[in-house]
Design a protein around this motif. Structure first.
Motif, PDB file in Angstrom:
ATOM      1  N   GLY A   1       0.783  -1.232   0.000  1.00  0.00           N
ATOM      2  CA  GLY A   1       0.000   0.000   0.000  1.00  0.00           C
ATOM      3  C   GLY A   1       0.811   1.276   0.000  1.00  0.00           C
ATOM      4  N   ASN A   2       1.533   1.555   1.071  1.00  0.00           N
ATOM      5  CA  ASN A   2       2.284   2.807   1.172  1.00  0.00           C
ATOM      6  C   ASN A   2       3.490   2.837   0.246  1.00  0.00           C
ATOM      7  OD1 ASN A   2       0.554   3.892   3.065  1.00  0.00           O
ATOM      8  ND2 ASN A   2       1.670   3.018   4.786  1.00  0.00           N
ATOM      9  N   TYR A   3       4.138   1.697   0.066  1.00  0.00           N
ATOM     10  CA  TYR A   3       5.300   1.649  -0.826  1.00  0.00           C
ATOM     11  C   TYR A   3       4.896   1.956  -2.263  1.00  0.00           C
ATOM     12  CZ  TYR A   3       7.569  -0.603   3.131  1.00  0.00           C
ATOM     13  OH  TYR A   3       8.066  -0.881   4.365  1.00  0.00           O
ATOM     14  N   ALA A   4       3.765   1.417  -2.690  1.00  0.00           N
ATOM     15  CA  ALA A   4       3.291   1.669  -4.050  1.00  0.00           C
ATOM     16  C   ALA A   4       2.975   3.150  -4.252  1.00  0.00           C
ATOM     17  CB  ALA A   4       2.066   0.810  -4.349  1.00  0.00           C
ATOM     18  N   THR A   5       2.440   3.790  -3.235  1.00  0.00           N
ATOM     19  CA  THR A   5       2.146   5.221  -3.329  1.00  0.00           C
ATOM     20  C   THR A   5       3.426   6.031  -3.494  1.00  0.00           C
ATOM     21  OG1 THR A   5       0.199   4.929  -1.935  1.00  0.00           O
ATOM     22  CG2 THR A   5       1.040   7.155  -2.147  1.00  0.00           C
ATOM     23  N   VAL A   6       4.437   5.702  -2.725  1.00  0.00           N
ATOM     24  CA  VAL A   6       5.721   6.415  -2.809  1.00  0.00           C
ATOM     25  C   VAL A   6       6.382   6.158  -4.162  1.00  0.00           C
ATOM     26  CG1 VAL A   6       8.049   6.554  -1.840  1.00  0.00           C
ATOM     27  CG2 VAL A   6       6.076   6.448  -0.324  1.00  0.00           C
ATOM     28  N   ILE A   7       6.396   4.914  -4.606  1.00  0.00           N
ATOM     29  CA  ILE A   7       7.004   4.578  -5.898  1.00  0.00           C
ATOM     30  C   ILE A   7       6.255   5.273  -7.030  1.00  0.00           C
ATOM     31  CG2 ILE A   7       7.405   2.697  -7.532  1.00  0.00           C
ATOM     32  CD1 ILE A   7       7.983   0.903  -5.089  1.00  0.00           C
ATOM     33  N   GLY A   8       4.918   5.280  -6.971  1.00  0.00           N
ATOM     34  CA  GLY A   8       4.125   5.975  -7.988  1.00  0.00           C
ATOM     35  C   GLY A   8       4.428   7.458  -8.023  1.00  0.00           C
ATOM     36  N   GLY A   9       4.570   8.062  -6.853  1.00  0.00           N
ATOM     37  CA  GLY A   9       4.916   9.479  -6.789  1.00  0.00           C
ATOM     38  C   GLY A   9       6.278   9.765  -7.387  1.00  0.00           C
ATOM     39  N   MET A  10       7.239   8.890  -7.094  1.00  0.00           N
ATOM     40  CA  MET A  10       8.584   9.074  -7.669  1.00  0.00           C
ATOM     41  C   MET A  10       8.567   8.936  -9.185  1.00  0.00           C
ATOM     42  SD  MET A  10      11.440   7.544  -5.137  1.00  0.00           S
ATOM     43  CE  MET A  10      10.718   6.256  -4.159  1.00  0.00           C
ATOM     44  N   VAL A  11       7.793   7.984  -9.680  1.00  0.00           N
ATOM     45  CA  VAL A  11       7.695   7.805 -11.140  1.00  0.00           C
ATOM     46  C   VAL A  11       7.097   9.059 -11.772  1.00  0.00           C
ATOM     47  CG1 VAL A  11       6.483   6.527 -12.948  1.00  0.00           C
ATOM     48  CG2 VAL A  11       7.608   5.293 -11.095  1.00  0.00           C
ATOM     49  N   LEU A  12       6.059   9.621 -11.165  1.00  0.00           N
ATOM     50  CA  LEU A  12       5.455  10.843 -11.709  1.00  0.00           C
ATOM     51  C   LEU A  12       6.431  12.017 -11.687  1.00  0.00           C
ATOM     52  CD1 LEU A  12       1.858  10.679 -10.219  1.00  0.00           C
ATOM     53  CD2 LEU A  12       2.535  10.390 -12.609  1.00  0.00           C
ATOM     54  N   ILE A  13       7.227  12.132 -10.638  1.00  0.00           N
ATOM     55  CA  ILE A  13       8.221  13.205 -10.557  1.00  0.00           C
ATOM     56  C   ILE A  13       9.273  13.035 -11.649  1.00  0.00           C
ATOM     57  CG2 ILE A  13      10.111  14.122  -9.147  1.00  0.00           C
ATOM     58  CD1 ILE A  13       8.290  13.613  -6.698  1.00  0.00           C
ATOM     59  N   VAL A  14       9.739  11.803 -11.869  1.00  0.00           N
ATOM     60  CA  VAL A  14      10.748  11.545 -12.910  1.00  0.00           C
ATOM     61  C   VAL A  14      10.183  11.852 -14.291  1.00  0.00           C
ATOM     62  CG1 VAL A  14      12.062   9.707 -14.042  1.00  0.00           C
ATOM     63  CG2 VAL A  14      12.077   9.894 -11.561  1.00  0.00           C
ATOM     64  N   VAL A  15       8.956  11.415 -14.560  1.00  0.00           N
ATOM     65  CA  VAL A  15       8.348  11.674 -15.869  1.00  0.00           C
ATOM     66  C   VAL A  15       8.155  13.174 -16.074  1.00  0.00           C
ATOM     67  CG1 VAL A  15       6.236  11.371 -17.224  1.00  0.00           C
ATOM     68  CG2 VAL A  15       7.246   9.423 -16.068  1.00  0.00           C
ATOM     69  N   GLY A  16       7.634  13.861 -15.061  1.00  0.00           N
ATOM     70  CA  GLY A  16       7.444  15.307 -15.169  1.00  0.00           C
ATOM     71  C   GLY A  16       8.749  16.052 -15.362  1.00  0.00           C
ATOM     72  N   SER A  17       9.794  15.655 -14.636  1.00  0.00           N
ATOM     73  CA  SER A  17      11.104  16.284 -14.783  1.00  0.00           C
ATOM     74  C   SER A  17      11.677  16.043 -16.171  1.00  0.00           C
ATOM     75  CB  SER A  17      12.069  15.749 -13.724  1.00  0.00           C
ATOM     76  OG  SER A  17      11.595  16.032 -12.437  1.00  0.00           O
ATOM     77  N   SER A  18      11.486  14.851 -16.685  1.00  0.00           N
ATOM     78  CA  SER A  18      11.975  14.521 -18.025  1.00  0.00           C
ATOM     79  C   SER A  18      11.292  15.382 -19.082  1.00  0.00           C
ATOM     80  CB  SER A  18      11.736  13.034 -18.313  1.00  0.00           C
ATOM     81  OG  SER A  18      12.014  12.732 -19.652  1.00  0.00           O
ATOM     82  N   ILE A  19       9.972  15.525 -18.966  1.00  0.00           N
ATOM     83  CA  ILE A  19       9.236  16.357 -19.931  1.00  0.00           C
ATOM     84  C   ILE A  19       9.676  17.810 -19.820  1.00  0.00           C
ATOM     85  CG2 ILE A  19       6.942  17.254 -20.504  1.00  0.00           C
ATOM     86  CD1 ILE A  19       5.833  14.480 -19.698  1.00  0.00           C
ATOM     87  N   LEU A  20       9.825  18.302 -18.583  1.00  0.00           N
ATOM     88  CA  LEU A  20      10.277  19.681 -18.383  1.00  0.00           C
ATOM     89  C   LEU A  20      11.657  19.895 -18.988  1.00  0.00           C
ATOM     90  CD1 LEU A  20       9.848  22.465 -17.089  1.00  0.00           C
ATOM     91  CD2 LEU A  20      10.926  21.545 -15.019  1.00  0.00           C
ATOM     92  N   PHE A  21      12.585  18.948 -18.756  1.00  0.00           N
ATOM     93  CA  PHE A  21      13.928  19.068 -19.310  1.00  0.00           C
ATOM     94  C   PHE A  21      13.904  19.071 -20.832  1.00  0.00           C
ATOM     95  CE2 PHE A  21      17.855  17.038 -20.835  1.00  0.00           C
ATOM     96  CZ  PHE A  21      18.773  17.981 -20.388  1.00  0.00           C
ATOM     97  N   GLN A  22      13.091  18.216 -21.428  1.00  0.00           N
ATOM     98  CA  GLN A  22      12.995  18.164 -22.891  1.00  0.00           C
ATOM     99  C   GLN A  22      12.490  19.485 -23.459  1.00  0.00           C
ATOM    100  OE1 GLN A  22      10.562  14.816 -23.899  1.00  0.00           O
ATOM    101  NE2 GLN A  22      12.127  13.319 -23.350  1.00  0.00           N
ATOM    102  N   HIS A  23      11.517  20.107 -22.795  1.00  0.00           N
ATOM    103  CA  HIS A  23      10.958  21.368 -23.304  1.00  0.00           C
ATOM    104  C   HIS A  23      11.919  22.532 -23.084  1.00  0.00           C
ATOM    105  CE1 HIS A  23       6.997  20.121 -24.608  1.00  0.00           C
ATOM    106  NE2 HIS A  23       6.900  19.368 -23.516  1.00  0.00           N
ATOM    107  N   LEU A  24      12.664  22.500 -21.994  1.00  0.00           N
ATOM    108  CA  LEU A  24      13.598  23.598 -21.736  1.00  0.00           C
ATOM    109  C   LEU A  24      14.840  23.510 -22.622  1.00  0.00           C
ATOM    110  CD1 LEU A  24      13.450  23.874 -17.843  1.00  0.00           C
ATOM    111  CD2 LEU A  24      12.388  25.369 -19.554  1.00  0.00           C
ATOM    112  N   SER A  25      15.217  22.290 -23.036  1.00  0.00           N
ATOM    113  CA  SER A  25      16.422  22.146 -23.847  1.00  0.00           C
ATOM    114  C   SER A  25      16.135  22.266 -25.341  1.00  0.00           C
ATOM    115  CB  SER A  25      17.081  20.797 -23.563  1.00  0.00           C
ATOM    116  OG  SER A  25      16.246  19.724 -23.970  1.00  0.00           O
ATOM    117  N   ALA A  26      14.873  22.346 -25.730  1.00  0.00           N
ATOM    118  CA  ALA A  26      14.537  22.431 -27.172  1.00  0.00           C
ATOM    119  C   ALA A  26      14.710  23.812 -27.709  1.00  0.00           C
ATOM    120  CB  ALA A  26      13.096  21.963 -27.383  1.00  0.00           C
TER     121      ALA A  26
END
Length: 67
Positions: A42-67
């Motif tokens: 339960g709690n581990y999945a929530t933390v892992i899901g949050g980390m995945v969302l942060i990584v995906v969001g950071s990746s998209i932000l980096f791609q848009h800022l470097s274009a």
């Protein structure tokens, strides 16, 4: 999918049944798996899901800022 199926020579009714059946099967399996695994992770999945969302969001932000 709608445009692709319209351009191809496919039976739309059968295609809809296959897509709907597959979606129902996978969604039902996900709910059943989540009900069983959720008790253990339960709690581990929530933390892992949050980390995945942060990584995906950071990746998209980096791609848009470097274009």
């Amino acid at each position: 999918m709608g445009v692709t199926l319209a351009l191809m020579d496919v039976n739309i009714g059968i295609a809809c049944l296959v897509i709907g059946g597959t979606t129902s099967f996978v969604a039902t399996g996900g709910v059943m798996l989540g009900k069983r695994v959720g008790a253990y992770m339960g709690n581990y999945a929530t933390v892992i899901g949050g980390m995945v969302l942060i990584v995906v969001g950071s990746s998209i932000l980096f791609q848009h800022l470097s274009a």
